[in-house]
Design a protein around this motif. Structure first.
Motif, PDB file in Angstrom:
ATOM      1  N   LEU A  57       4.765  -4.571  -7.367  1.00 42.77           N
ATOM      2  CA  LEU A  57       3.472  -4.496  -6.692  1.00 42.77           C
ATOM      3  C   LEU A  57       3.621  -4.257  -5.195  1.00 42.77           C
ATOM      4  O   LEU A  57       2.698  -3.765  -4.546  1.00 42.77           O
ATOM      5  N   THR A  58       4.780  -4.589  -4.631  1.00 39.62           N
ATOM      6  CA  THR A  58       4.994  -4.304  -3.211  1.00 39.62           C
ATOM      7  C   THR A  58       5.114  -2.802  -2.970  1.00 39.62           C
ATOM      8  O   THR A  58       4.880  -2.334  -1.850  1.00 39.62           O
ATOM      9  N   LEU A  59       5.495  -2.053  -4.004  1.00 40.48           N
ATOM     10  CA  LEU A  59       5.559  -0.587  -3.909  1.00 40.48           C
ATOM     11  C   LEU A  59       4.227   0.044  -4.298  1.00 40.48           C
ATOM     12  O   LEU A  59       3.683   0.879  -3.576  1.00 40.48           O
ATOM     13  N   VAL A  60       3.704  -0.378  -5.450  1.00 40.58           N
ATOM     14  CA  VAL A  60       2.454   0.189  -5.939  1.00 40.58           C
ATOM     15  C   VAL A  60       1.302  -0.128  -4.981  1.00 40.58           C
ATOM     16  O   VAL A  60       0.465   0.735  -4.674  1.00 40.58           O
ATOM     17  N   GLY A  61       1.258  -1.370  -4.489  1.00 39.41           N
ATOM     18  CA  GLY A  61       0.214  -1.764  -3.551  1.00 39.41           C
ATOM     19  C   GLY A  61       0.263  -0.944  -2.277  1.00 39.41           C
ATOM     20  O   GLY A  61      -0.769  -0.533  -1.741  1.00 39.41           O
ATOM     21  N   TYR A  62       1.474  -0.695  -1.794  1.00 38.22           N
ATOM     22  CA  TYR A  62       1.614   0.124  -0.587  1.00 38.22           C
ATOM     23  C   TYR A  62       1.062   1.522  -0.838  1.00 38.22           C
ATOM     24  O   TYR A  62       0.283   2.051  -0.040  1.00 38.22           O
ATOM     25  N   PHE A  63       1.483   2.141  -1.939  1.00 37.12           N
ATOM     26  CA  PHE A  63       1.078   3.515  -2.228  1.00 37.12           C
ATOM     27  C   PHE A  63      -0.441   3.609  -2.355  1.00 37.12           C
ATOM     28  O   PHE A  63      -1.073   4.521  -1.817  1.00 37.12           O
ATOM     29  N   LEU A  64      -1.050   2.642  -3.066  1.00 34.19           N
ATOM     30  CA  LEU A  64      -2.490   2.665  -3.291  1.00 34.19           C
ATOM     31  C   LEU A  64      -3.265   2.513  -1.989  1.00 34.19           C
ATOM     32  O   LEU A  64      -4.188   3.290  -1.692  1.00 34.19           O
ATOM     33  N   PHE A  65      -2.897   1.533  -1.165  1.00 35.80           N
ATOM     34  CA  PHE A  65      -3.672   1.275   0.050  1.00 35.80           C
ATOM     35  C   PHE A  65      -3.322   2.244   1.174  1.00 35.80           C
ATOM     36  O   PHE A  65      -4.125   2.426   2.100  1.00 35.80           O
ATOM     37  N   PHE A  66      -2.175   2.893   1.094  1.00 38.61           N
ATOM     38  CA  PHE A  66      -1.897   3.998   2.007  1.00 38.61           C
ATOM     39  C   PHE A  66      -2.911   5.109   1.765  1.00 38.61           C
ATOM     40  O   PHE A  66      -3.466   5.683   2.713  1.00 38.61           O
ATOM     41  N   ALA A  67      -3.177   5.405   0.494  1.00 37.66           N
ATOM     42  CA  ALA A  67      -4.178   6.423   0.158  1.00 37.66           C
ATOM     43  C   ALA A  67      -5.562   6.008   0.643  1.00 37.66           C
ATOM     44  O   ALA A  67      -6.332   6.829   1.159  1.00 37.66           O
ATOM     45  N   VAL A  68      -5.894   4.724   0.494  1.00 32.72           N
ATOM     46  CA  VAL A  68      -7.181   4.217   0.989  1.00 32.72           C
ATOM     47  C   VAL A  68      -7.277   4.397   2.505  1.00 32.72           C
ATOM     48  O   VAL A  68      -8.311   4.825   3.042  1.00 32.72           O
ATOM     49  N   GLY A  69      -6.182   4.088   3.194  1.00 32.34           N
ATOM     50  CA  GLY A  69      -6.161   4.251   4.650  1.00 32.34           C
ATOM     51  C   GLY A  69      -6.368   5.687   5.070  1.00 32.34           C
ATOM     52  O   GLY A  69      -7.083   5.969   6.046  1.00 32.34           O
ATOM     53  N   LEU A  70      -5.765   6.616   4.344  1.00 33.12           N
ATOM     54  CA  LEU A  70      -5.943   8.041   4.647  1.00 33.12           C
ATOM     55  C   LEU A  70      -7.413   8.436   4.570  1.00 33.12           C
ATOM     56  O   LEU A  70      -7.937   9.121   5.455  1.00 33.12           O
ATOM     57  N   LEU A  71      -8.078   8.019   3.508  1.00 36.79           N
ATOM     58  CA  LEU A  71      -9.468   8.415   3.294  1.00 36.79           C
ATOM     59  C   LEU A  71     -10.419   7.728   4.267  1.00 36.79           C
ATOM     60  O   LEU A  71     -11.434   8.304   4.662  1.00 36.79           O
ATOM     61  N   ALA A  72     -10.102   6.501   4.661  1.00 36.18           N
ATOM     62  CA  ALA A  72     -11.020   5.747   5.518  1.00 36.18           C
ATOM     63  C   ALA A  72     -10.897   6.123   6.986  1.00 36.18           C
ATOM     64  O   ALA A  72     -11.914   6.281   7.685  1.00 36.18           O
ATOM     65  N   PHE A  73      -9.673   6.280   7.478  1.00 33.85           N
ATOM     66  CA  PHE A  73      -9.483   6.362   8.917  1.00 33.85           C
ATOM     67  C   PHE A  73      -9.486   7.781   9.477  1.00 33.85           C
ATOM     68  O   PHE A  73      -9.718   7.966  10.679  1.00 33.85           O
ATOM     69  N   GLY A  74      -9.230   8.776   8.654  1.00 38.96           N
ATOM     70  CA  GLY A  74      -9.363  10.152   9.138  1.00 38.96           C
ATOM     71  C   GLY A  74     -10.786  10.455   9.570  1.00 38.96           C
ATOM     72  O   GLY A  74     -11.025  10.889  10.720  1.00 38.96           O
ATOM     73  N   PRO A  75     -11.783  10.224   8.703  1.00 40.29           N
ATOM     74  CA  PRO A  75     -13.174  10.414   9.128  1.00 40.29           C
ATOM     75  C   PRO A  75     -13.567   9.504  10.289  1.00 40.29           C
ATOM     76  O   PRO A  75     -14.352   9.897  11.156  1.00 40.29           O
ATOM     77  N   ALA A  76     -13.037   8.283  10.319  1.00 39.68           N
ATOM     78  CA  ALA A  76     -13.348   7.372  11.430  1.00 39.68           C
ATOM     79  C   ALA A  76     -12.897   7.967  12.761  1.00 39.68           C
ATOM     80  O   ALA A  76     -13.559   7.794  13.794  1.00 39.68           O
ATOM     81  N   SER A  77     -11.774   8.691  12.747  1.00 42.80           N
ATOM     82  CA  SER A  77     -11.294   9.309  13.989  1.00 42.80           C
ATOM     83  C   SER A  77     -12.187  10.460  14.429  1.00 42.80           C
ATOM     84  O   SER A  77     -12.229  10.796  15.619  1.00 42.80           O
ATOM     85  N   ASP A  78     -12.896  11.098  13.482  1.00 38.93           N
ATOM     86  CA  ASP A  78     -13.892  12.112  13.857  1.00 38.93           C
ATOM     87  C   ASP A  78     -15.073  11.472  14.575  1.00 38.93           C
ATOM     88  O   ASP A  78     -15.748  12.112  15.382  1.00 38.93           O
ATOM     89  N   ARG A  79     -15.326  10.210  14.276  1.00 39.40           N
ATOM     90  CA  ARG A  79     -16.476   9.494  14.861  1.00 39.40           C
ATOM     91  C   ARG A  79     -16.101   8.809  16.172  1.00 39.40           C
ATOM     92  O   ARG A  79     -16.851   8.868  17.157  1.00 39.40           O
TER      93      ARG A  79
END
Length: 425
Positions: A57-79
């Protein structure tokens, strides 16, 4: 051409070399966080007296929430701008890495890996957007070639670096090293000057900025081309997932010999982005893409034909595919970013998210019950490249626009051409 003339947004404190250093380090964050840690995983079940599933889960959790971070913070940087998101992301990453190092339970380690992944996702999304913000169009591919070598080499060299760390320290040192890298990156990020002026930012709500992901995804040229070039990540990450089994279990090499094969492949693969920089003087992106897809498909067939003959042949055949993957990534990223006039953060998020998701799928497919993993890698290369080539041909024959490849401006500037293939730049 002086490096200063590459920048449309001057970096008075960092300078062009400092900006390149920042972008290179940020591109290393994710492969180091994922792969430098993997050699320590077997030791952690015993250390925490837990199951392999919990440690995984230390690997799977990282991979999953890395993807979440990509989707959340890219648009936030546009704002909100690139710098606030970048600095917050890298400081979060550095802090989480240190907390991973002092974790007293597997639960704490999993939680801190999730926090680390969210910070890394913010950093990765913003760094790609900065390239479009700050670099003149004709120099983006050169800079992306330098930066994205790390995307190719990182996953291959990181396990070797992790293994070397374990020779002199325990698994906690791996995270202390990652924390130090994060702090070094943070120092550069604080010197970084904003590349998205207030007047060019998205003016809606935070939720509205996230919804811009859908606006970008509905751009058919962007989404179709992203699916095609993203297909390269499926076999590449499949190789990363099962490479140790192939070299050690199937071919009977020692751990050291396995590391040497990996390092050899990494060093040669690093030349891939520069293959395009040379080729771009003679062929268009359109024709080069067709050639690379064909060569990659042939490498899959070769893997099935001769890959089981020995570790050297296996390595060389995969190296052909890896060079293709490395060559196509920089200019394809530039083409993808060119499909959007605005929403660069959202576009950057989707590009990195797609590569991450497809790579994750490759890691899952790699461990299916193949006759052996060499056959599995060969089938994955051949099938994914056949699908990508078919998609590429369909895209070229369709009415879907693709700026920089099918647009009227590129056609007008072409010097030579046949069958609709552009030979101009």
């Amino acid at each position: 051409m002086a490096l200063h003339s590459w920048l449309t947004r001057p970096q008075r404190r960092l300078g062009p070399l400092g900006l390149i250093a920042l972008l290179v380090i940020t591109s290393l964050v994710t492969p180091l966080s994922l792969d430098m840690y993997t050699p320590a995983v077997p030791h952690m079940t015993e250390h925490f007296d837990t199951s392999e599933a919990m440690v995984n889960l230390t690997l799977v959790g990282y991979f999953l929430f890395f993807a979440v971070g990509l989707l959340a913070f890219g648009p936030a940087s546009d704002r909100y701008g690139r710098k606030p998101v970048l600095v917050t992301g890298i400081l979060t990453y550095a802090l989480a890495s240190a907390l991973c190092a002092v974790s007293s339970s597997i639960g704490m380690l999993i939680a801190m890996r999730v926090l680390q992944a969210l910070g890394a996702g913010a950093v990765s999304a913003v760094s790609t957007a900065v390239v479009k913000d700050a670099v003149v169009p004709e120099r983006r591919e050169a800079l992306l070639s330098i930066v994205q070598v790390m995307f190719v080499v990182g996953p291959v060299l990181a396990p070797v670096a992790g293994a070397l760390i374990l020779q002199v320290a325990d698994w906690r040192m791996t995270f202390w090293v990652l924390a130090a890298i994060g702090l070094g990156c943070a120092a550069l990020a604080l010197l970084f000057e904003e590349t998205l002026p207030v007047g060019e930012r998205y003016e809606g709500t935070v939720l509205g900025s996230v919804k811009q992901l859908g606006v970008v995804a509905r751009n058919k040229g962007f989404s179709t081309f992203l699916a095609i070039v993203g297909s390269f990540n499926l076999p590449f990450m499949a190789y990363i997932a099962v490479g140790s089994y192939v070299y050690i279990a199937f071919f009977g090499l020692t751990e050291l010999e396995y590391s040497l094969y990996f390092a050899f492949a990494a060093l040669l693969t690093a030349a891939g982005p520069f293959v395009w920089l040379v080729a771009s003087h003679f062929v268009s992106a359109r024709r080069f893409t067709s050639i690379v897809l064909g060569v990659a498909l042939a490498s899959g067939a070769a893997m099935l034909a001769v890959g089981q003959a020995g570790p050297t042949l296996f390595c060389l055949v995969f190296l052909v595919f890896a060079l293709c993957e490395a060559a196509i990534r920089p200019y394809s990223t530039n083409i993808l970013l060119s499909q959007q006039e605005g929403d660069t953060g959202a576009a950057s998020s989707l590009i990195n998210f797609a590569h991450t998701a497809i790579g994750c799928l490759g890691m899952l497919v790699a461990v299916l019950p193949w006759p052996n993993y060499v056959v599995g890698v060969g089938v994955i290369i051949a099938a994914s490249m056949a699908a990508a080539l078919a998609g590429w041909v369909a895209l070229l024959r369709s009415s879907i626009p693709l700026v920089g490849v099918k647009d009227a401006c590129a056609a007008k500037n072409a010097r030579f051409g046949d069958d609709g293939a552009l030979e101009g730049r």
